[in-house]
Design a protein around this motif. Structure first.
Motif, short mmCIF file in Angstrom:
data_model
loop_
_atom_site.label_atom_id
_atom_site.label_comp_id
_atom_site.label_asym_id
_atom_site.label_seq_id
_atom_site.Cartn_x
_atom_site.Cartn_y
_atom_site.Cartn_z
N ALA A 54 0.83 -1.20 0.00
CA ALA A 54 0.00 0.00 0.00
C ALA A 54 0.87 1.25 0.00
CB ALA A 54 -0.93 0.00 1.20
N LYS A 55 1.93 1.24 0.79
CA LYS A 55 2.83 2.40 0.83
C LYS A 55 3.53 2.59 -0.51
CE LYS A 55 3.94 2.43 5.77
NZ LYS A 55 4.99 2.24 6.77
N LEU A 56 3.97 1.50 -1.12
CA LEU A 56 4.64 1.59 -2.42
C LEU A 56 3.68 2.11 -3.49
CD1 LEU A 56 6.84 -1.63 -2.45
CD2 LEU A 56 7.61 0.73 -2.33
N ALA A 57 2.43 1.67 -3.46
CA ALA A 57 1.45 2.12 -4.45
C ALA A 57 1.21 3.63 -4.29
CB ALA A 57 0.15 1.35 -4.30
N GLU A 58 1.09 4.08 -3.05
CA GLU A 58 0.89 5.51 -2.79
C GLU A 58 2.09 6.33 -3.25
OE1 GLU A 58 -0.89 8.95 -1.87
OE2 GLU A 58 -1.84 6.98 -1.79
N GLU A 59 3.28 5.84 -2.97
CA GLU A 59 4.50 6.54 -3.38
C GLU A 59 4.61 6.58 -4.91
OE1 GLU A 59 9.33 6.07 -2.92
OE2 GLU A 59 8.01 5.12 -1.46
N ASN A 63 4.76 9.92 -7.20
CA ASN A 63 5.85 10.13 -8.15
C ASN A 63 5.32 10.35 -9.56
OD1 ASN A 63 7.78 9.90 -6.16
ND2 ASN A 63 8.24 7.75 -6.59
N ALA A 64 4.29 9.60 -9.93
CA ALA A 64 3.71 9.77 -11.27
C ALA A 64 3.08 11.15 -11.40
CB ALA A 64 2.67 8.68 -11.52
N GLU A 65 2.38 11.59 -10.37
CA GLU A 65 1.76 12.92 -10.40
C GLU A 65 2.83 14.01 -10.47
OE1 GLU A 65 -0.71 12.95 -6.95
OE2 GLU A 65 -2.27 11.74 -7.89
N ALA A 66 3.90 13.84 -9.72
CA ALA A 66 4.99 14.83 -9.74
C ALA A 66 5.65 14.85 -11.11
CB ALA A 66 6.02 14.50 -8.66
N GLU A 67 5.80 13.71 -11.73
CA GLU A 67 6.40 13.66 -13.06
C GLU A 67 5.50 14.34 -14.10
OE1 GLU A 67 8.20 10.39 -16.22
OE2 GLU A 67 7.47 9.71 -14.28
N ILE A 68 4.19 14.14 -13.98
CA ILE A 68 3.25 14.79 -14.89
C ILE A 68 3.33 16.29 -14.74
CG2 ILE A 68 0.79 15.16 -15.35
CD1 ILE A 68 0.39 12.16 -14.80
N ARG A 69 3.36 16.77 -13.48
CA ARG A 69 3.47 18.22 -13.24
C ARG A 69 4.77 18.77 -13.82
NH1 ARG A 69 1.31 16.76 -8.23
NH2 ARG A 69 3.36 16.88 -7.24
#
Length: 81
Positions: A54-59, A63-69
């Protein structure tokens, strides 16, 4: 020339067989004890895996959202030219 085989005392034979059987019984008991211990460890690891996943999925999501931004920020100045 070969010599005749040596006769082994019945007491020595009894001792050998007794020690063999005791060793087999000890090995079985020891294996059983270790198996139970390992089973408990695997149960704990399985519980921890759920939390860790669960922690890895959240991280990964963050990270994906930060990369998109970051990609959006890089693409905006390029479109103004």
């Amino acid at each position: 020339m070969s010599q005749a085989p040596v006769r082994v005392s019945p007491l020595i034979k009894l001792g050998r067989w007794s020690l063999l059987l005791v060793g087999i019984a000890y090995g079985a008991a020891h294996q059983s004890r270790l198996s139970k211990k390992e089973e408990k460890v695997r149960e704990i690891e399985a519980q921890q895996k759920v939390v860790r996943d669960a922690k890895l999925a959240e991280e990964k999501k963050r990270n994906a959202e930060a990369e998109i931004r970051a990609l959006e920020a890089l693409s905006k100045p390029a479109s103004k030219h």
